[in-house]
Structures are given as structure tokens and as C-alpha cells.
Design a protein around this motif. Structure first.
Motif: not given
Length: 79
Positions: A48-68
């Protein structure tokens, strides 16, 4: 931390969950999870940090590095 509050700042911050919950950085566009969240609320808070303060139509990216070994648990959290 002061430079991170500037709208055009292009910085990288590495933080633990404890630190991240206390930081108020308004224009985060990308979050990289290098440690898989163990609970849905933690994952949502991080992503959710990717949308804070970016405006009403905010688009952010969330990437997870996942081990098997973490993949099954991570998929449950993402659903």
C-alpha cells in the motif's frame, strides 16, 4: 530522510517492517519485498505504500522476491 519528502526524489530506502511502519514517505512508487510477509496485513501495508501521496489515480508496483521454500505461503497471502 528529508530528501525523500521531495516530490522528484529518486532514492532507495531499505527498511525493516518496524521502521517502515514509522516512516512517512509520501511518494513511494515501487516496493520490493525482499523478505516475504508472513501475514496478509503486513503484505497489504507494505504494498500500500505505493499509493500513498501519489494522488487519486495512483498506480504503483509491488514486487516480491520469493524463495522456492516460501512460494506456497506467499501465494496464499496474495490471494
Amino acid at each position: 530522510l528529508e530528501s525523500l519528502r521531495k516530490p522528484k526524489s529518486r532514492s532507495i530506502v531499505v527498511a525493516s517492517d518496524v521502521a517502515a511502519r514509522g516512516l512517512d514517505i509520501p511518494s513511494v512508487a515501487t516496493v520490493i519485498h525482499y523478505d516475504c510477509a508472513r501475514a496478509v496485513d503486513t503484505f497489504i501495508h507494505r504494498a500500500g505504500r505505493t499509493a500513498r501521496g501519489m494522488g487519486e489515480k495512483a498506480v504503483g508496483t509491488s514486487i516480491s522476491l520469493v524463495a522456492p521454500a516460501e512460494e506456497r505461503e506467499h501465494q496464499k497471502i496474495c490471494q
